[in-house]
Each structure stands twice: as C-alpha cells, then as structure tokens.
Enzyme design. Sequence first.
Site, PDB file in Angstrom:
ATOM      1  N   SER A  51       0.835  -1.190   0.000  1.00  0.00           N
ATOM      2  CA  SER A  51       0.000   0.000   0.000  1.00  0.00           C
ATOM      3  C   SER A  51       0.882   1.258   0.000  1.00  0.00           C
ATOM      4  O   SER A  51       1.682   1.428  -0.915  1.00  0.00           O
ATOM      5  CB  SER A  51      -0.956  -0.038   1.195  1.00  0.00           C
ATOM      6  OG  SER A  51      -1.965   0.913   1.044  1.00  0.00           O
TER       7      SER A  51
ATOM      8  N   ASP B 125      -9.016  -4.674  -5.676  1.00  0.00           N
ATOM      9  CA  ASP B 125      -8.476  -3.919  -4.549  1.00  0.00           C
ATOM     10  C   ASP B 125      -9.253  -2.614  -4.377  1.00  0.00           C
ATOM     11  O   ASP B 125      -9.342  -1.815  -5.309  1.00  0.00           O
ATOM     12  CB  ASP B 125      -6.994  -3.622  -4.793  1.00  0.00           C
ATOM     13  CG  ASP B 125      -6.277  -3.078  -3.579  1.00  0.00           C
ATOM     14  OD1 ASP B 125      -6.882  -2.273  -2.834  1.00  0.00           O
ATOM     15  OD2 ASP B 125      -5.112  -3.437  -3.373  1.00  0.00           O
TER      16      ASP B 125
ATOM     17  N   HIS C 259      -7.159  -6.087  -0.444  1.00  0.00           N
ATOM     18  CA  HIS C 259      -6.069  -5.115  -0.461  1.00  0.00           C
ATOM     19  C   HIS C 259      -4.757  -5.846  -0.209  1.00  0.00           C
ATOM     20  O   HIS C 259      -4.404  -6.162   0.919  1.00  0.00           O
ATOM     21  CB  HIS C 259      -6.328  -4.074   0.626  1.00  0.00           C
ATOM     22  CG  HIS C 259      -5.365  -2.933   0.632  1.00  0.00           C
ATOM     23  ND1 HIS C 259      -5.059  -2.202  -0.490  1.00  0.00           N
ATOM     24  CD2 HIS C 259      -4.636  -2.381   1.644  1.00  0.00           C
ATOM     25  CE1 HIS C 259      -4.200  -1.248  -0.177  1.00  0.00           C
ATOM     26  NE2 HIS C 259      -3.918  -1.344   1.112  1.00  0.00           N
TER      27      HIS C 259
END
Length: 506
Positions: free
Chosen positions: A229, A446, A476
């Site tokens: 991320s 995602d 995610h």
Amino acid sequence: MAALAVTGLLVAGCASPATPTDPPRSGGARSTDAKAPEPPALPASLTGQRPEWKRCDAPEGGERPADDWRCAGLRVPLDHAKPDGETLTIALIRKEARDKDRRIGSLLFNFGGPGASGVDYLPRAARDYADLGRRYDLVSFDPRGVSRSSGVVCRDDKELAAAEARTDVTPDTAAEEAAYVADGADFGAGCARRSGTLIPHTTTANTARDLDLVRHVLGDEKLHYFGISYGTELGAAYAHLFPSRVGRTVLDAVVDPTVGATGHARNQAVGFQRALDNYLKSRGEEPARGNDRIVRLLDRLDREPLTVGGRKLTDGLAITGIAITLYAESSWPLLTDALAKAERGDGSGLLRLADAYNDRDENGHYGTQSHSQRAISCADSSERPTTAQAKALVPEFRKLSPVFGAFLAWDTAGWCARWPVKGEHADPEASAPGAGPILVVGTTGDPATPYEGAERMAKELGAGVGVLLSNEGEGHGAYGTSSCVTRTIDRYLLDGEVPAYGTRCS
C-alpha cells in the site's frame, strides 16, 4: 480487523486502464530519464552507527514479541538537507535469517498507512513471511513521525471522541460545512502545537533517505524491500532517489504515482465502489438495488444516528465500518451481519468495525496512526483544496460511488486544506532509470489501491524496471492471499527469478 486498517481511505487511486500485457514503452509518463539530485552526504557520526539490538518492549496494549525478535534505534537527520543538524531516532525490529549459510541479506518491510508501525506489525504478520525468513533477516521500522519514531500526536482521546461526535463528514448545510472545515483546521493546529518541529520533515522522500541509512548500517550493498500500500509509494521514492542501490523489491497493492490527493480520492471512489459491487454480486444481489438499500440506511443515519450505548453511529462512522470489510474478502460476512443489524436499528456491528478502522479500543483509547497519516500525507502533497472545490466534487463523486462518493469528495477539504506547513509536490516521482527489476503487484478488486495504479506504477518506474504482476481477485494486497502471487514473489525474492511482464494469477 485492526490488521486490515493499516491504510486509510486517502492513500491511493486508479487511472484509465492500460493493457497489462504490454510492457512499458518508455521510462515513465512524465519524465523518462528523470534523475533525482544527490542528497548531501551524511556525517560519519550517523553512517558509523552500529545498532544495539535488545529484547523488544511490548507495544501499548499488546504482548512483547517472542525472544527471537530484537529491537534497536537508529539516529537520522531531522532535516536531510542539514545532515549535521538535529537528529531523531528511528525504531527498528529484526528477526535474523534461520539459514545463516544461505542468507541473502536484510528484507525491509513497510506495511502502509502511511502511519503503520512496522515494529508492532511485523511480528504479528511474520507467519506469512516464514519462507522468506529462512534466508532473509526480516526487518521493519516505524517511519519518522510514526509511533516510536517521534510519533506525531495531534489530539488526545477526549478531543478525538468529541470531534467524532460533533463533526458531520458529509455536510449538508452551511453550518455543517463550517464545522467540518473548522474541525480540520483544529486538528492541524493540534499537530503544530504538539509536533510542530517535526511535521515539515515527515515527507516520504525523507523516509526514503532514512531507509538508505538503515540499509547501510545493516551492512547491505543494496536494499531488498517489500512495500505494501503506502509502502509502495515509499519503495518507489527510494528507487527514484537511489536507483543503483535497489535490490530485490516488491510493491504490492500499489499507490498510483500519477495523481495527487484529489485524484486519489476520485480513484478510491471507483475502487471502493467496485469492491462493494463485487460483494453485493457475491450475495446474489443486484448492485444497483444493494447500493440503494445502503444509501437509504446512510441517509437515515445522517438524519438520526443510532444510539449504541453512550455513543452514536453516524453515517460517517457507518461508511468507515463498511469500508474496512472491503479490504479482505474473508471479512465480507461481517459486513452482511453489520448491515442487517443496522437496518433493524442496531448499530453496534458497524460501530465496532469503524472503531477497528479508527484504531479505537473498547476503553475509548485511540491510536495515533491517523495523526501520522495526515502528517505524512500533507507534508507530501502540495494540494490544498478549498471548501468550494470539495463541494463542487460531490456530484461527480456520487456518480462514481453512491455510497462512498460524498465522503471522499468532502475529505479532500478536510484532509490537508488547513494544514500548517506546505506540501512537497503535486504528485510523487517514481521514475528509476538504472534500477534493477521491481515487481509491481496489482489486484483487480483492490478497493484502496485499485488495480490501475499498479499498471501506472510499472510504466512510471521505467522500461526494464517495473514488472507488472496481476492478481485476479479481491482485497487489499495479494501476498499470502493468492498462492500464485505468493509463489511468484517468493521465487523472485529468494531465487532472483523475475516473471514475465504482465503475468496473471487467478
């Protein structure tokens, strides 16, 4: 559930789809051969450090890591432009490789946020990286401004609870708009009072320079890195600054480097709505009908929040509770249960989910990840949207996402609009000419870092650098969820086997 909340809503975005099987034709969409200026050399007092590895302390409210984990501190410049000036200490954690004879080096992790504590998170997640831990020292850290590394604090628990109760995050009237903007300004003022010396220096570029010092003192010629991320933005920043020092690098759940804060919000409206529609389809519910049902619930909560003990479930908290369940397909049953309860007048399920996202425990104590997240994001981004600009986005964003759109549109004004220091850039630079291959992993469902961002990142890194790996699935991040992705990443990190650009896992 708290483990899913290592990223906030405004962390990444998506862009127009590209053809994932086509390799990049240039070294980046904006600057094909851009080279970052060399930072000033660090003094020997910093480069000559040798970390003193000791038994780790227990995190607040948690258990002490097992005996095979060791912690240390590393001094870094507060301002890398003044390397001989004031310093701060970065917290590190390490578990040494089990197979010493075949050890590759250190593998540095950043789990996202921005604002997630790697010192806390890595020991909890280490089981997922056990195969990598045979030949790598597993290492993580708290970035500057996070937790043990001079963590930014902007409000205390009482102030956070009061703001949660009084602030409508999807304002409908002039009075609510004024209160929303005032709350954002008050939050920023609190950061300036408590952490004013640090907040101008919490940029991702400075953290990337910290990473290079970590690499040096650990004795690694190149940085082997696993970013998730926001950690992908940090990894790309490192590659741009130090392309010759890039080792085996994985970027999973990728931040789109081609847009700024408003673009991220726009793209996340698409991503979270896409994930919610996929959830509704999995239940056999037509997405348009399911969205209408959820919007009606949110409208009721906006008019009259549900009482849960001594607290209120507002529409903003309900949206947050919905969002966290979309980070992993395994959490979808929690969403089903929480929505059903809320529709019957019981808001406890959605409130509990929102608390997990907001890092609030059952005693009303809040963590400070959201403080660090804002400090880092606003130090990076030069965008400062006005109230009028945010309000003008609402109709467009609602078309993109009837559930999340208004929240994300208004968030552009609440995020950095009244931040007390300037931001560094409109969007990050990711070009890394001369770096070795970097594995860029995108998941089609995602919600927080939509798949299109991985396509853009692979192209921005440059020809022969960004290698796109596509995961057809939900959630995610793909490592540890997709066996195909996990095997591909392990082969790359352990054996140096680079997959073909555009390889797909399903």
